[in-house]
Design a protein around this motif. Structure first.
Motif, PDB file in Angstrom:
ATOM      1  N   ASP A  74     -15.674 -86.702 -32.193  1.00  0.00           N
ATOM      2  CA  ASP A  74     -15.413 -86.623 -33.634  1.00  0.00           C
ATOM      3  C   ASP A  74     -16.691 -86.482 -34.458  1.00  0.00           C
ATOM      4  OD1 ASP A  74     -12.652 -86.915 -33.262  1.00  0.00           O
ATOM      5  OD2 ASP A  74     -12.816 -89.096 -33.198  1.00  0.00           O
ATOM      6  N   PHE A  75     -17.858 -86.694 -33.815  1.00  0.00           N
ATOM      7  CA  PHE A  75     -19.130 -86.527 -34.534  1.00  0.00           C
ATOM      8  C   PHE A  75     -19.938 -85.493 -33.765  1.00  0.00           C
ATOM      9  CE2 PHE A  75     -23.473 -87.452 -35.863  1.00  0.00           C
ATOM     10  CZ  PHE A  75     -23.319 -87.552 -37.234  1.00  0.00           C
ATOM     11  N   THR A  76     -20.082 -84.331 -34.354  1.00  0.00           N
ATOM     12  CA  THR A  76     -20.679 -83.197 -33.653  1.00  0.00           C
ATOM     13  C   THR A  76     -21.913 -82.664 -34.373  1.00  0.00           C
ATOM     14  OG1 THR A  76     -19.379 -81.544 -34.845  1.00  0.00           O
ATOM     15  CG2 THR A  76     -18.356 -82.555 -32.883  1.00  0.00           C
ATOM     16  N   LEU A  77     -22.576 -81.745 -33.718  1.00  0.00           N
ATOM     17  CA  LEU A  77     -23.728 -81.099 -34.339  1.00  0.00           C
ATOM     18  C   LEU A  77     -23.345 -80.465 -35.663  1.00  0.00           C
ATOM     19  CD1 LEU A  77     -26.771 -80.357 -33.699  1.00  0.00           C
ATOM     20  CD2 LEU A  77     -25.893 -78.138 -32.963  1.00  0.00           C
ATOM     21  N   GLY A  78     -22.115 -79.954 -35.734  1.00  0.00           N
ATOM     22  CA  GLY A  78     -21.653 -79.310 -36.960  1.00  0.00           C
ATOM     23  C   GLY A  78     -21.473 -80.253 -38.132  1.00  0.00           C
ATOM     24  N   ASP A  83     -25.164 -73.303 -39.265  1.00  0.00           N
ATOM     25  CA  ASP A  83     -25.823 -72.163 -38.645  1.00  0.00           C
ATOM     26  C   ASP A  83     -26.644 -71.429 -39.700  1.00  0.00           C
ATOM     27  OD1 ASP A  83     -23.460 -71.337 -39.948  1.00  0.00           O
ATOM     28  OD2 ASP A  83     -23.554 -69.417 -38.906  1.00  0.00           O
ATOM     29  N   VAL A  84     -27.601 -70.653 -39.249  1.00  0.00           N
ATOM     30  CA  VAL A  84     -28.434 -69.854 -40.144  1.00  0.00           C
ATOM     31  C   VAL A  84     -27.890 -68.435 -40.117  1.00  0.00           C
ATOM     32  CG1 VAL A  84     -30.748 -68.984 -40.616  1.00  0.00           C
ATOM     33  CG2 VAL A  84     -30.444 -71.309 -39.736  1.00  0.00           C
ATOM     34  N   GLY A 125     -38.400 -76.504 -40.438  1.00  0.00           N
ATOM     35  CA  GLY A 125     -37.422 -77.565 -40.248  1.00  0.00           C
ATOM     36  C   GLY A 125     -36.152 -77.121 -39.559  1.00  0.00           C
ATOM     37  N   ASP A 126     -35.994 -75.799 -39.346  1.00  0.00           N
ATOM     38  CA  ASP A 126     -34.844 -75.295 -38.605  1.00  0.00           C
ATOM     39  C   ASP A 126     -35.043 -75.554 -37.106  1.00  0.00           C
ATOM     40  OD1 ASP A 126     -33.673 -74.399 -40.909  1.00  0.00           O
ATOM     41  OD2 ASP A 126     -34.122 -72.276 -40.574  1.00  0.00           O
ATOM     42  N   ALA A 154     -29.846 -70.248 -34.330  1.00  0.00           N
ATOM     43  CA  ALA A 154     -30.613 -71.074 -35.266  1.00  0.00           C
ATOM     44  C   ALA A 154     -29.692 -72.023 -36.025  1.00  0.00           C
ATOM     45  CB  ALA A 154     -31.377 -70.183 -36.249  1.00  0.00           C
ATOM     46  N   PHE A 155     -30.204 -73.239 -36.257  1.00  0.00           N
ATOM     47  CA  PHE A 155     -29.430 -74.281 -36.919  1.00  0.00           C
ATOM     48  C   PHE A 155     -30.296 -74.960 -37.975  1.00  0.00           C
ATOM     49  CE2 PHE A 155     -28.085 -73.690 -32.574  1.00  0.00           C
ATOM     50  CZ  PHE A 155     -26.706 -73.518 -32.697  1.00  0.00           C
TER      51      PHE A 155
END
Length: 243
Positions: A74-78, A83-84, A125-126, A154-155
């Protein structure tokens, strides 16, 4: 091309099974690699047919992490990164390819200046993630640049977390276990959308700051050591040929 492909295979005459796997279309031919097989009745009873969860269930180590609440689906990178996007712009910023992405950071000495392509504009910082010769690499962007290499994902942090925190996660044992569910044999099945669905450990502000400093300090030291080694190799060649 950023598309996700997975498949369900219903097979077996005597013992029927439902198999889940990763797939793509190489040279216009279907290729599939099974990750998890289960009886039809188990598949029918499933509460969630999210194929990420099937991939996770195919890994005992990932199952353990989820069952012990070390990470949560329920807690993800998103939740903390976006996204870039690719943008149509005119810029004189240096352009990087995947070869510039190293464990210690982005090597700007390998950047080029090319006009007329559609780049993604990367900010300091990306986080960038790519594969080079089958090995996954992540790096924190330290200065503005662009990329048009489809192999670079890239994120951008959006909620208090940092690229350094995500790099330590992806490069460490926890992230490796989840990323392994996106690899079959020597082939990586990486897309921005799927990576954004990867569970990531939650942390307090103090922990994020401490890990950001740790990553920054150690990658700077690693970059300096790598540069010194490149210089040593060049000096060695010169001495060997008498120059």
């Amino acid at each position: 091309g950023g598309n996700e492909y997975a498949y369900l295979r219903f097979a077996g005459e005597v013992v029927k099974t439902v198999s889940f796997g990763l797939s793509d279309f190489e040279d216009n031919a279907f290729r599939g690699v099974d990750q998890l097989s289960l009886p039809p009745e188990t598949f029918i009873e499933a509460d969630d047919w999210n194929y990420d969860l099937y991939a996770f269930n195919g890994s005992p180590s990932v199952q353990m992490l989820l069952s012990q609440n070390i990470v949560s689906p329920d807690f993800t990178l998103g939740n903390v990164f976006s996204d870039v996007p690719m943008e149509e712009i005119e810029t004189d910023l240096p352009r990087i390819s995947r070869e510039a992405v190293t464990d210690s950071g982005v090597r700007m000495d390998l950047a080029a200046y090319v006009q007329g392509e559609t780049p993604a504009v990367l900010a300091a910082g990306d986080l960038v993630l790519t594969t080079v010769e089958g090995h996954l690499r992540t790096a924190v962007v330290k200065e503005p640049c662009v990329t048009s290499d489809e192999g670079i994902l890239a994120f951008r942090p959006v909620a208090g977390y940092t690229a350094e925190y995500a790099k330590l996660y992806f490069d460490g044992k926890l992230g490796e276990l989840f990323l392994a569910t996106m690899k079959a044999g020597e082939h990586w099945y990486l897309t921005t959308s799927r990576l954004l669905r990867l569970p990531i450990p939650q942390a307090e502000k103090e922990t994020i700051e401490a890990l950001t400093r740790l990553c920054d300090d150690r990658t700077k030291a690693l970059a300096a050591a790598e540069a010194a080694w490149r210089e040593a190799k060049e000096e060695g060649v010169k001495m060997m040929v008498g120059k």
